[in-house]
Design a protein around this motif. Structure first.
Motif, PDB file in Angstrom:
ATOM      1  N   LEU A 160      46.820  44.009  57.940  1.00 29.02           N
ATOM      2  CA  LEU A 160      47.587  44.280  59.235  1.00 29.02           C
ATOM      3  C   LEU A 160      49.062  43.811  59.140  1.00 29.02           C
ATOM      4  O   LEU A 160      49.716  44.215  59.873  1.00 29.02           O
ATOM      5  CB  LEU A 160      46.614  43.043  60.330  1.00 29.02           C
ATOM      6  CG  LEU A 160      47.466  42.965  61.646  1.00 29.02           C
ATOM      7  CD1 LEU A 160      47.647  44.141  62.167  1.00 29.02           C
ATOM      8  CD2 LEU A 160      46.618  42.084  62.478  1.00 29.02           C
TER       9      LEU A 160
ATOM     10  N   ILE B 169      50.211  47.902  67.573  1.00 30.94           N
ATOM     11  CA  ILE B 169      49.654  47.740  66.343  1.00 30.94           C
ATOM     12  C   ILE B 169      48.695  46.730  66.273  1.00 30.94           C
ATOM     13  O   ILE B 169      47.506  46.812  65.823  1.00 30.94           O
ATOM     14  CB  ILE B 169      50.605  47.880  64.966  1.00 30.94           C
ATOM     15  CG1 ILE B 169      51.665  48.906  64.815  1.00 30.94           C
ATOM     16  CG2 ILE B 169      49.927  47.541  63.545  1.00 30.94           C
ATOM     17  CD1 ILE B 169      52.579  49.109  63.568  1.00 30.94           C
TER      18      ILE B 169
ATOM     19  N   ALA C   3      44.634  47.008  66.134  1.00 29.20           N
ATOM     20  CA  ALA C   3      43.758  46.194  65.409  1.00 29.20           C
ATOM     21  C   ALA C   3      42.554  45.288  66.118  1.00 29.20           C
ATOM     22  O   ALA C   3      41.502  45.365  65.634  1.00 29.20           O
ATOM     23  CB  ALA C   3      44.495  45.301  64.496  1.00 29.20           C
TER      24      ALA C   3
ATOM     25  N   ALA D  12      45.066  49.450  61.772  1.00 29.20           N
ATOM     26  CA  ALA D  12      46.791  49.130  61.943  1.00 29.20           C
ATOM     27  C   ALA D  12      47.317  49.876  60.807  1.00 29.20           C
ATOM     28  O   ALA D  12      48.432  50.464  61.032  1.00 29.20           O
ATOM     29  CB  ALA D  12      46.864  47.715  61.528  1.00 29.20           C
TER      30      ALA D  12
END
Length: 520
Positions: A18, A106, A110, A128
């Motif tokens: 991430l 993003i 996630a 992500a």
């Protein structure tokens, strides 16, 4: 835990997925803002609307070139002005506002992926990476437009709906808040992204139809109540033309018979392979696709509805890409797709270095390499693209981001000479006290913020009308495309903007003309 660490080392990752995804997107966005000018006509227009909001202090009704601007709601302009309260009217600060919502999208995507696939603890990071490495998202979410905000609203709305089975009231209230965020960002279009998903909750969330209807009514009322805090005062203050434009022209008018961006129904189908590159180009990735929960409705309904709508632009599908990222995320767990970063980093960096040399190096380098540049860089991009398609893994996001950067630098490196409104705007700005005229039917505020103009530009459809206006007062300046100018009146100087040569005409000698009432 040991298995996860081993898997990360095998994939060549040095950062949590991430964090890596957010760093990649942030780097591409910041470099894009630094390396290229604000692009006309969209980015320059929105910066000018924000600039006029700052000048007027009117945060209710946006304006463009002194007239009410009904095409978009004010959220992006509010946010830019809030940033300007701290930084002053900085262009870089303003252009980083929309990408900040790309970063937030993003993170939110996630989180949504983890809720949809709780059995896979690493699905959020992989999602992500897929989103950040998608060509469509890496390009459009970094532009000063409304789609990154709309994407975040769509993700938050779907996330809220996943809570409907367990926390119905709170979920529908959250859904309404997401609707309000999207509506303030880009208008009623948020309904096209979220309403089909909400209507289908009996199918994918397992709730009853009555419960869905009651909850949806609560969500719609909540969203409407929040938006009304701005909309009602704005409609009153904006006048009848503004009311008609906001309530009808800019919503239903675009869908039924678009007055702008008309495209055939197959436009998005042809564009889809580019938007989801490189993941959608891999047969192995397609075999790994999974569509949990609301994804079939989210992707299918969005694609079909927007294909049927008259007006189409590539970035209109940006709010759908988080769903596509969740669908493709399982592909990154496939052992056959694993590959170390060392295998792709040299080729990617070579492309970026070559693009920088050609885009920003001395003009002599650019001229010497220009005959070979398309062939060499094109071949390199194709080879690397094929490598990603057939062997890409978690690090494919890194290479994809580097390719997006190299393309941006290669094609945008010299863009300042063509698309930068600053030079022409700064040439016009010293004359604004007397008057700046422009012969154009399509002026969209390109010079307002770029020249930090304090007064509207006078627009003329016919060259002779502009020349008559110029002759009435001293110190005025008139710009018009050379192709429209009368041959008998050569300009004082010429400048190039957007691949068009503009002539500049100055008022005659003040001593030879009499000041009229129009000058006062």
């Amino acid at each position: 835990m040991t298995d996860q660490l081993a898997e990360s080392r095998e994939a060549g990752l040095q950062l949590p997925p991430l964090l890596l995804a957010m760093c990649l997107f942030a780097a591409i966005s910041v470099l894009g803002v630094i390396l290229r000018p604000a692009l006309p006509i969209d980015e320059t227009r929105y910066l000018t609307v924000a600039w006029e909001m700052r000048l007027s202090g009117d945060w209710l009704v946006p304006h463009l070139n002194g007239l009410t601007y009904s095409h978009k709601p004010p959220l992006l302009f509010w946010l830019i002005n809030l940033v300007w309260l701290v930084t002053g009217p900085s262009e870089i600060a303003a252009r980083l506002v929309a990408p900040a919502f790309g970063l937030a999208s993003i993170w939110a995507t996630a989180r949504l992926a983890q809720r949809l696939v709780p059995a896979s603890p690493d699905i959020g990071g992989r999602t992500a990476l897929v989103l950040a490495g998608s060509l469509g998202f890496s390009i459009f979410a970094g532009l000063t437009m409304f789609d990154a905000l709309l994407t975040l609203a769509a993700v938050l709305g779907v996330t809220a709906l996943t809570n409907v089975p367990t926390q119905a009231r709170a979920a529908w209230l959250g859904f309404g808040a997401a609707l309000a965020l999207g509506a303030l960002a880009k208008g009623p279009v948020i309904l096209l992204h979220l309403l089909p998903v909400a209507l289908a909750t009996p199918l994918w969330a397992g709730i009853g139809t009555k419960q869905m209807i009651k909850g949806l009514a609560l969500g719609l009322l909540t969203g409407l109540a929040i938006v009304a805090l701005w909309l009602v005062p704005a409609l009153i203050a904006g006048g009848p033309e503004y009311r008609h434009a906001v309530l009808w022209t800019q919503s239903a008018g675009r869908m039924v018979d678009s007055f702008a961006h008309q495209k055939p129904f197959w436009f998005f189908l042809a564009l889809a392979p580019l938007l989801i590159w490189p993941w959608g180009w891999s047969p192995t990735a397609w075999r790994a696709v999974r569509l949990p929960g609301p994804l079939p409705v989210w992707i299918g309904a969005t694609f079909v509805i927007f294909s049927l709508i008259s007006g189409k632009q590539a970035h209109y599908l940006l709010p759908m890409l988080p769903a596509v990222a969740v669908a493709f995320a399982p592909a990154l767990a496939d052992a056959r797709l694993s590959m170390r970063l060392a295998a792709i980093l040299p080729a990617s960096l070579l492309l970026v270095f070559g693009a920088i040399m050609l885009g920003f190096g001395p003009q002599e380098w650019h001229a010497a390499a220009e005959p070979l540049a398309p062939m060499l860089l094109g071949s390199g991009l194709v080879l690397l693209a094929l490598l990603l398609v057939w062997r890409g893994g978690p690090n494919a996001a890194c290479a994809s981001a580097l390719i997006a950067l190299s393309l941006s630098v290669l094609f945008l490196g010299r863009m300042s000479e063509i698309y930068d409104a600053g030079p022409l705007a700064r040439r016009l700005a010293p004359h604004e006290a007397a008057g700046i005229g422009l012969v154009s039917r399509s002026y969209a505020g390109e010079f307002g913020y770029a020249g930090r103009l304090l007064q509207p530009v006078q627009l003329f459809d016919r060259p002779q009308d502009g020349l008559d206006w110029l002759a009435r007062c001293p110190a005025r300046i008139l710009a018009m495309p050379i192709a429209k100018a009368p041959q008998a009146m050569p300009p004082s100087e010429v400048m190039t903007f957007r691949d068009q040569t503009y002539g500049l005409w100055l008022s005659p000698d003040p001593g030879k003309q009499q000041e009229t009432e129009a000058c006062r």
